[in-house]
Design a protein around this motif. Structure first.
Motif, PDB file in Angstrom:
ATOM      1  N   VAL A 282     -13.080  -1.858   8.869  1.00 55.05           N
ATOM      2  CA  VAL A 282     -11.983  -1.789   9.839  1.00 55.05           C
ATOM      3  C   VAL A 282     -12.115  -2.960  10.814  1.00 55.05           C
TER       4      VAL A 282
ATOM      5  N   GLU B 138      -1.876   8.924   4.395  1.00 54.63           N
ATOM      6  CA  GLU B 138      -1.954   9.429   3.012  1.00 54.63           C
ATOM      7  C   GLU B 138      -1.913  10.952   2.991  1.00 54.63           C
TER       8      GLU B 138
ATOM      9  N   THR C  21      -6.803   7.635  -2.063  1.00 53.84           N
ATOM     10  CA  THR C  21      -7.017   6.189  -2.220  1.00 53.84           C
ATOM     11  C   THR C  21      -7.660   5.578  -0.982  1.00 53.84           C
ATOM     12  N   ILE C  22      -7.564   6.262   0.155  1.00 52.14           N
ATOM     13  CA  ILE C  22      -8.206   5.755   1.375  1.00 52.14           C
ATOM     14  C   ILE C  22      -9.729   5.662   1.161  1.00 52.14           C
TER      15      ILE C  22
ATOM     16  N   TYR D 299       0.840  -1.209   0.000  1.00 45.77           N
ATOM     17  CA  TYR D 299       0.000   0.000   0.000  1.00 45.77           C
ATOM     18  C   TYR D 299       0.873   1.257   0.000  1.00 45.77           C
TER      19      TYR D 299
ATOM     20  N   LYS E  96      -3.067  -4.078  -5.171  1.00 50.76           N
ATOM     21  CA  LYS E  96      -3.557  -5.464  -5.050  1.00 50.76           C
ATOM     22  C   LYS E  96      -2.358  -6.407  -5.177  1.00 50.76           C
TER      23      LYS E  96
ATOM     24  N   CYS F 277      -4.920  -1.623  10.316  1.00 46.95           N
ATOM     25  CA  CYS F 277      -5.145  -0.231   9.903  1.00 46.95           C
ATOM     26  C   CYS F 277      -6.599   0.143  10.187  1.00 46.95           C
ATOM     27  N   ILE F 278      -6.813   1.341  10.747  1.00 45.35           N
ATOM     28  CA  ILE F 278      -8.203   1.760  11.001  1.00 45.35           C
ATOM     29  C   ILE F 278      -8.737   2.639   9.857  1.00 45.35           C
ATOM     30  N   LEU F 279      -8.000   2.676   8.760  1.00 44.61           N
ATOM     31  CA  LEU F 279      -8.414   3.392   7.546  1.00 44.61           C
ATOM     32  C   LEU F 279      -8.750   4.863   7.828  1.00 44.61           C
ATOM     33  N   CYS F 280      -7.937   5.487   8.667  1.00 45.11           N
ATOM     34  CA  CYS F 280      -8.198   6.893   9.005  1.00 45.11           C
ATOM     35  C   CYS F 280      -7.681   7.827   7.916  1.00 45.11           C
ATOM     36  N   GLY F 281      -6.730   7.358   7.124  1.00 48.26           N
ATOM     37  CA  GLY F 281      -6.213   8.165   6.017  1.00 48.26           C
ATOM     38  C   GLY F 281      -5.156   9.187   6.431  1.00 48.26           C
TER      39      GLY F 281
ATOM     40  N   ILE G 116       1.523   6.825  -0.713  1.00 45.71           N
ATOM     41  CA  ILE G 116       0.539   5.881  -0.163  1.00 45.71           C
ATOM     42  C   ILE G 116      -0.496   5.557  -1.244  1.00 45.71           C
ATOM     43  N   ASP G 117      -0.745   4.254  -1.420  1.00 45.82           N
ATOM     44  CA  ASP G 117      -1.706   3.843  -2.439  1.00 45.82           C
ATOM     45  C   ASP G 117      -2.522   2.652  -1.917  1.00 45.82           C
ATOM     46  N   PHE G 118      -3.697   2.956  -1.383  1.00 48.24           N
ATOM     47  CA  PHE G 118      -4.537   1.893  -0.808  1.00 48.24           C
ATOM     48  C   PHE G 118      -5.231   1.049  -1.877  1.00 48.24           C
ATOM     49  N   THR G 119      -5.023   1.376  -3.145  1.00 51.52           N
ATOM     50  CA  THR G 119      -5.668   0.585  -4.199  1.00 51.52           C
ATOM     51  C   THR G 119      -4.780  -0.573  -4.672  1.00 51.52           C
TER      52      THR G 119
ATOM     53  N   GLU H 180       3.403  11.550  -1.872  1.00 48.18           N
ATOM     54  CA  GLU H 180       2.211  10.915  -2.453  1.00 48.18           C
ATOM     55  C   GLU H 180       2.474   9.449  -2.788  1.00 48.18           C
TER      56      GLU H 180
ATOM     57  N   ILE I 116      -2.247  -3.602   6.791  1.00 55.77           N
ATOM     58  CA  ILE I 116      -3.672  -3.365   6.516  1.00 55.77           C
ATOM     59  C   ILE I 116      -4.581  -4.067   7.534  1.00 55.77           C
TER      60      ILE I 116
END
Lengths: 434, 100
Positions: free
Chosen positions: B18, A168, B8-9, A108, A181, A161-165, A176-179, A174, A158
């Motif tokens: 989560v 990023e 991307t998040i 990511y 795979k 991760c709590i996906l708080c962003g 960070i890339d959560f896309t 720049e 991941i």
């Protein structure tokens, strides 16, 4: 998982494992002019050696020996490296070629963009156990594995991760890339070198020693981390309460030479790394007493016995005795119940910290990499050397070779020697191919 | 810097939830950090003193305090008179004047 649509890249050799043996084998082949693809499952090259303090019996700095080799491997124009990746589905496509799928897991983080600035790490609000400090301290979910990691780039854990962003937002590069795979990278090679090393024995399989139950019972690898400059604490301290220990015990053969825990053989390194740590502890904690409880001291290598005698001379107490049980007092001190073999008595002694000199086990995930081929293992699950005396690197699959502790317990110099032999046999094999 | 760049998040948020454990870990660290910072506001303390002041379990306290030290929030001071425990204090923020 995406479909394989990319044409396979061609290499001479695939080296699986980026520890000291894998690096040595890859470098030797690359320096002979062969093209090598090296696959490492961890986030960094360096294997276990990069995390050690000093090496026995010379007490040279481990990281100082291994990091130049790591850098040389990473920069070599004949070596292509995939970290955080696994080799799968290794199949013979012809008499002299293997096809391999390299599975590249997502970090990511765009590797080419990350500068290793740690901005993501600073803002990440989640703390999880730091696997590179053997759980003694926490790390962030967005993290750089360790200071001398190669490549020194961030990764997002991941699963935690709590996906708080926040990462990023903080990343000026720049990167960070959560896309991202998982990627499948098909390659074809003429030969394979297995250099996947060993697994550490799980100390929780020894319930009578109380690891994970008593905080001041630690493994030797945890003590090793306490002895390096990038240690988890500010000094050598008890994890249970931060006290400087003054009376430390080592329990040898913890998970080695013990059929009841599935590891009946000697791990070959525990006596010497314990003696090494005892000497280092006497330097770090000059007032501390160190006792080593042992069954037999196996000081068989060059300079090993002298190193052992040096520890005795420094005041390390060696007690020949089998440890039956460890229990904990209210103040965190530990009571060792043992049989003093020379005196023929059951005794108890109190220490404020106990180090379990845990053994090593075969890495058992390897045979599954070869779904259609029969990779033989020995009774202890190490990869079998089918012609150990004449061709010690050969396996049951022509074109597949072993380097280092994948074929059995061995120390660092022997791993490097084994890797030298493996690269030599591999080169010889490839030169004889039609 | 592109203000319009898609974060991307926001993409991954559509695809995965989560994990509950991750939420618990974030909260545990936030609570511990706040308690430790409050206890260290007035004066440096050893780990047993911190445990007495906060009521925290001493093993957990050691783990989180050392994590805060790793990330520069806590600084190590002198060792106590018995040569057993170190004192820990909050890292003083550098002001512009300190730097110059």
């Amino acid at each position: 998982m995406p479909e394989n649509t990319v044409p396979a890249s061609q290499y001479d050799a695939l080296v699986i494992g980026g520890g000291i043996a894998g690096e040595e084998a890859a470098l030797n082949l690359a320096n002979m002019g062969f093209y090598v693809v090296l696959v490492e499952k961890d986030l960094s090259l360096g294997g276990k050696m990069i995390h050690l303090s000093k090496v026995f019996p010379t007490l040279d700095c481990s990281a100082c020996i291994t990091t130049p080799k790591v850098s040389e491997t990473a920069r070599h124009s004949n070596i292509k490296i995939y970290t955080y990746s696994e080799a799968k589905d290794i199949k013979k496509v012809s008499n002299n070629r293997f096809s391999v799928n390299i599975i590249r897991k997502p970090r990511y983080v765009i590797e080419e963009e990350c500068t290793g600035c740690e901005a993501c790490e600073k803002v990440c609000p989640v703390i999880v156990e730091d696997q590179y400090q053997y759980d003694l301290v926490g790390r962030k979910a967005a993290y750089i594995p360790f200071s001398i990691a190669n490549p020194r780039i961030a990764t997002i854990d991941i699963d935690n991760c709590i996906l708080c962003g926040a990462c990023e937002k903080a990343c000026l590069a720049e990167a960070i890339d959560f896309t991202q795979k998982p990627e499948v990278i098909p390659v074809e090679v003429k030969s394979v070198i297995l250099a996947t090393g060993y697994d550490l024995f799980d100390a929780q399989k020894l319930p009578n020693y109380g690891f994970n139950k008593y905080k001041n019972v630690v493994t030797a690898m945890q003590m090793e981390r306490q002895l390096v400059p990038t240690r988890p604490f500010n000094a050598v301290l008890r994890p249970g309460d931060g006290k400087m220990p003054s009376n430390i015990a080592y329990v040898l053969c913890a998970g080695s030479r013990d059929a009841t825990v599935g590891n009946p053989i000697c791990s070959q390194i525990c006596c010497m790394y314990s003696i090494k740590q005892a000497q280092l502890l006497m330097g770090a904690l000059p007032m501390a007493d160190v006792t080593i409880y042992y069954l037999h001291i196996r000081a068989f290598g060059k300079g090993f016995n002298e190193f052992y005698m040096q520890a005795r001379g420094m005041g390390v107490d060696f007690v020949k005795g089998k440890i039956a049980k460890i229990s904990e007092k209210e103040n965190g001190n530990l009571i060792i119940r043992y049989e003093d073999v020379y005196k023929g008595k059951v005794k108890e002694s109190e220490h404020d910290m106990v180090v379990l000199s845990t053994g090593i086990m075969a890495n058992q995930g390897i045979t599954g990499m070869f779904p259609d081929l029969n990779l033989d293992t020995d009774p202890y699950h190490y990869i079998k050397q089918i012609d150990e005396l004449r061709n010690p690197s050969r396996t049951s699959i022509p074109g597949v070779f072993v380097a280092g502790a994948v074929s059995g317990p061995m120390d660092i110099p022997d791993s490097i020697l084994s890797a030298g032999a493996a690269s030599s046999e591999t080169a010889s094999y490839m030169r004889r191919l039609p | 810097m592109s203000a319009e760049k898609t974060r991307t998040i926001d993409v991954i948020k559509q695809q995965r939830q989560v994990p509950e454990l991750a939420k618990q870990r974030r909260k545990a660290f936030a609570d511990m950090r706040k308690t430790i910072r409050t206890a260290l506001e007035d004066e440096p303390k050893t780990i047993p003193e911190l445990a007495a002041a906060t009521g925290l379990q001493v093993g957990d306290l050691t783990y989180y305090l050392m994590t805060m030290r790793k990330y520069g929030e806590v600084t190590v001071g002198q060792v106590d008179d018995d040569d057993e425990y170190f004192y820990y204090e909050l890292t003083k923020k550098q002001t512009h004047n300190d730097k110059s």
